[in-house]
Design a protein around this motif. Structure first.
Motif, mmCIF file in Angstrom:
data_model
loop_
_atom_site.group_PDB
_atom_site.id
_atom_site.type_symbol
_atom_site.label_atom_id
_atom_site.label_comp_id
_atom_site.label_asym_id
_atom_site.label_seq_id
_atom_site.Cartn_x
_atom_site.Cartn_y
_atom_site.Cartn_z
ATOM 1 N N ARG A 1 8.307 -42.814 -59.719
ATOM 2 C CA ARG A 1 8.431 -42.345 -58.330
ATOM 3 C C ARG A 1 9.478 -43.147 -57.561
ATOM 4 N NH1 ARG A 1 5.948 -39.338 -60.981
ATOM 5 N NH2 ARG A 1 4.040 -38.204 -60.456
ATOM 6 N N ALA A 2 10.409 -43.755 -58.310
ATOM 7 C CA ALA A 2 11.455 -44.522 -57.650
ATOM 8 C C ALA A 2 12.818 -44.296 -58.310
ATOM 9 C CB ALA A 2 11.119 -46.008 -57.658
ATOM 10 N N PHE A 3 12.853 -44.307 -59.651
ATOM 11 C CA PHE A 3 14.135 -44.161 -60.344
ATOM 12 C C PHE A 3 14.096 -43.066 -61.396
ATOM 13 C CE2 PHE A 3 17.062 -45.156 -63.804
ATOM 14 C CZ PHE A 3 18.267 -45.275 -63.107
ATOM 15 N N GLY A 4 13.108 -43.114 -62.301
ATOM 16 C CA GLY A 4 13.066 -42.121 -63.368
ATOM 17 C C GLY A 4 11.932 -42.400 -64.330
ATOM 18 N N ASN A 5 11.962 -41.703 -65.457
ATOM 19 C CA ASN A 5 10.930 -41.874 -66.466
ATOM 20 C C ASN A 5 11.487 -42.656 -67.651
ATOM 21 O OD1 ASN A 5 8.276 -41.350 -67.648
ATOM 22 N ND2 ASN A 5 9.372 -40.047 -69.086
ATOM 23 N N ASP A 6 10.752 -43.664 -68.089
ATOM 24 C CA ASP A 6 11.178 -44.502 -69.204
ATOM 25 C C ASP A 6 10.342 -44.165 -70.439
ATOM 26 O OD1 ASP A 6 12.046 -46.417 -70.925
ATOM 27 O OD2 ASP A 6 11.372 -48.141 -69.761
ATOM 28 N N PRO A 7 10.932 -43.521 -71.450
ATOM 29 C CA PRO A 7 10.175 -43.156 -72.659
ATOM 30 C C PRO A 7 9.701 -44.362 -73.476
ATOM 31 C CG PRO A 7 12.179 -41.839 -72.462
ATOM 32 C CD PRO A 7 12.298 -42.956 -71.478
ATOM 33 N N ALA A 8 10.246 -45.561 -73.201
ATOM 34 C CA ALA A 8 9.806 -46.745 -73.936
ATOM 35 C C ALA A 8 8.417 -47.200 -73.507
ATOM 36 C CB ALA A 8 10.800 -47.887 -73.743
ATOM 37 N N MET A 9 7.930 -46.671 -72.396
ATOM 38 C CA MET A 9 6.582 -46.986 -71.908
ATOM 39 C C MET A 9 5.835 -45.670 -71.701
ATOM 40 S SD MET A 9 4.608 -49.622 -70.839
ATOM 41 C CE MET A 9 5.621 -50.921 -70.104
ATOM 42 N N VAL A 10 4.667 -45.545 -72.323
ATOM 43 C CA VAL A 10 3.838 -44.364 -72.099
ATOM 44 C C VAL A 10 2.642 -44.777 -71.245
ATOM 45 C CG1 VAL A 10 4.541 -43.222 -74.224
ATOM 46 C CG2 VAL A 10 2.541 -44.704 -74.239
ATOM 47 N N ALA A 11 2.182 -43.847 -70.424
ATOM 48 C CA ALA A 11 1.054 -44.130 -69.536
ATOM 49 C C ALA A 11 0.360 -42.823 -69.206
ATOM 50 C CB ALA A 11 1.543 -44.806 -68.250
ATOM 51 N N GLY A 12 -0.958 -42.875 -69.084
ATOM 52 C CA GLY A 12 -1.693 -41.655 -68.765
ATOM 53 C C GLY A 12 -3.186 -41.872 -68.779
ATOM 54 N N LEU A 13 -3.904 -40.758 -68.806
ATOM 55 C CA LEU A 13 -5.360 -40.774 -68.712
ATOM 56 C C LEU A 13 -5.974 -40.123 -69.947
ATOM 57 C CD1 LEU A 13 -5.599 -39.547 -64.994
ATOM 58 C CD2 LEU A 13 -5.583 -41.921 -65.808
ATOM 59 N N ALA A 14 -7.146 -40.579 -70.312
ATOM 60 C CA ALA A 14 -7.822 -40.017 -71.487
ATOM 61 C C ALA A 14 -9.293 -40.382 -71.441
ATOM 62 C CB ALA A 14 -7.199 -40.533 -72.774
ATOM 63 N N THR A 15 -10.043 -39.769 -72.343
ATOM 64 C CA THR A 15 -11.448 -40.128 -72.536
ATOM 65 C C THR A 15 -11.570 -40.830 -73.872
ATOM 66 O OG1 THR A 15 -12.228 -38.229 -71.247
ATOM 67 C CG2 THR A 15 -13.809 -39.262 -72.744
#
Length: 321
Positions: free
Chosen positions: A90-104
């Motif tokens: 939400r400032a520059f872009g998306n970095d594929p070297a870092m993944v982040a998200g939600l899961a069960t």
């Protein structure tokens, strides 16, 4: 899975190939080869135990870097198949070297962050060889803040040679991004578990490594500098990397002995690259137990213990002769 042998594994690899050939021949021909097969299996078992029970620090570094070792997304596919990846800082872009998200995971909703490498040159270029830019750490922090908002535990998978040291990363303040992660993770009011999957390199690893519990796979390493970098500084030659690896005390066994990590996660014999499914099962057992333990703790107590844990790092004693 067919694996590429490391230098110290070549004798074992040759015995495995010979055993496969002997078994195939036994199926094709009526000749009784049971005794030969049993003898070779026994010798192979002895060779494996001899090699893998006495691995050096440098050999463990080689296993951690094996190109067929499972990465963050490989573990998530097996541990949390419903993983929903979120992109962008939400400032520059998306970095594929870092993944982040939600899961069960294990019936419990959680947030996951972790570095991700590629399997081939094209994918590694896209993933920047697992070396995140500042936006990668800011993306991870954004998702961790989201987890704190909804009271979700956080699991961080560490697997990086280090944060990207390029000009662009410096221009976008990589040091500040990592520092902000360290500061905020130390006070996030939700349980945090960090897992060193393979390479734990310098501040790039520490940028998502502040946690209530730190787990480390049996053949992973965690160090302020790579063995090659250390050797180049101290011996002025990368050829001394094996000696540097020993001096750095970067293995899971050393770090657990020093109290810098909380638990060692066992791996399949020979390393996680030999059996992804079993590696995931072994990690699942320890991770589920760890989350169950800390998710039931009082939040104020959890934060106080996290603070005390951080304050214990770097403590030493001086004794007069």
């Amino acid at each position: 899975m067919t694996t590429t042998p490391l230098e110290f594994e070549k004798t074992i690899w040759e015995m495995e190939r010979t055993l496969e050939t002997l078994k195939a021949r036994a199926k094709e021909n009526p000749v009784d080869l049971e005794e030969e097969v049993a003898t070779l299996e026994r010798k192979l078992g002895e060779a494996r135990r001899s090699v893998y029970a006495s691995l050096t620090a440098w050999q463990r570094v080689q296993i951690a870097r094996h190109p067929q070792r499972p990465y963050t997304l490989d573990f998530l596919e097996r541990l949390a198949p419903g993983f929903l990846e979120l992109g962008g800082d939400r400032a520059f872009g998306n970095d594929p070297a870092m993944v982040a998200g939600l899961a069960t995971f294990g019936g419990r909703k959680a947030a996951f962050v972790g570095q991700q490498k590629g399997r081939n040159l094209k994918e590694n270029l896209r993933r920047n060889f697992g070396c995140p830019h500042p936006e990668g750490y800011r993306k991870a922090l954004r998702v961790m803040r989201l987890a704190a908002t909804f009271g979700l535990p956080i699991v961080a998978f560490i697997d990086t040679p280090g944060a990207y040291p390029g000009v662009g990363a410096e221009e976008r303040h990589i040091g500040q991004a990592i520092a902000e992660n360290l500061a905020e993770m130390s006070v996030l009011p939700v349980p945090i578990v960090a897992v060193v999957l393979a390479e734990g390199g310098s501040g790039g690893a520490l940028g998502i490594g502040v946690a209530d519990r730190i787990l480390m796979l049996e053949n992973a390493y965690y160090s302020v500098i790579s063995p090659e970098g250390c050797a180049a500084i101290l011996w002025e030659s990368r050829a001394h990397a094996p000696q540097a690896a020993e001096a750095l005390r970067l293995t899971a066994q050393d770090l657990h002995q020093m109290g810098l990590i909380d638990e060692i996660v066992p791996e399949p014999e020979g390393g996680s690259h030999r059996d992804w499914e079993k590696a995931a099962q072994l990690l699942e057992t320890v991770l589920a137990r760890t989350l169950e333990e800390i998710c039931t703790r009082d939040r104020e107590l959890l934060l106080r213990e996290r603070y005390e844990k951080i304050r214990r790092y770097g403590v030493w004693e001086e004794k007069s002769e």
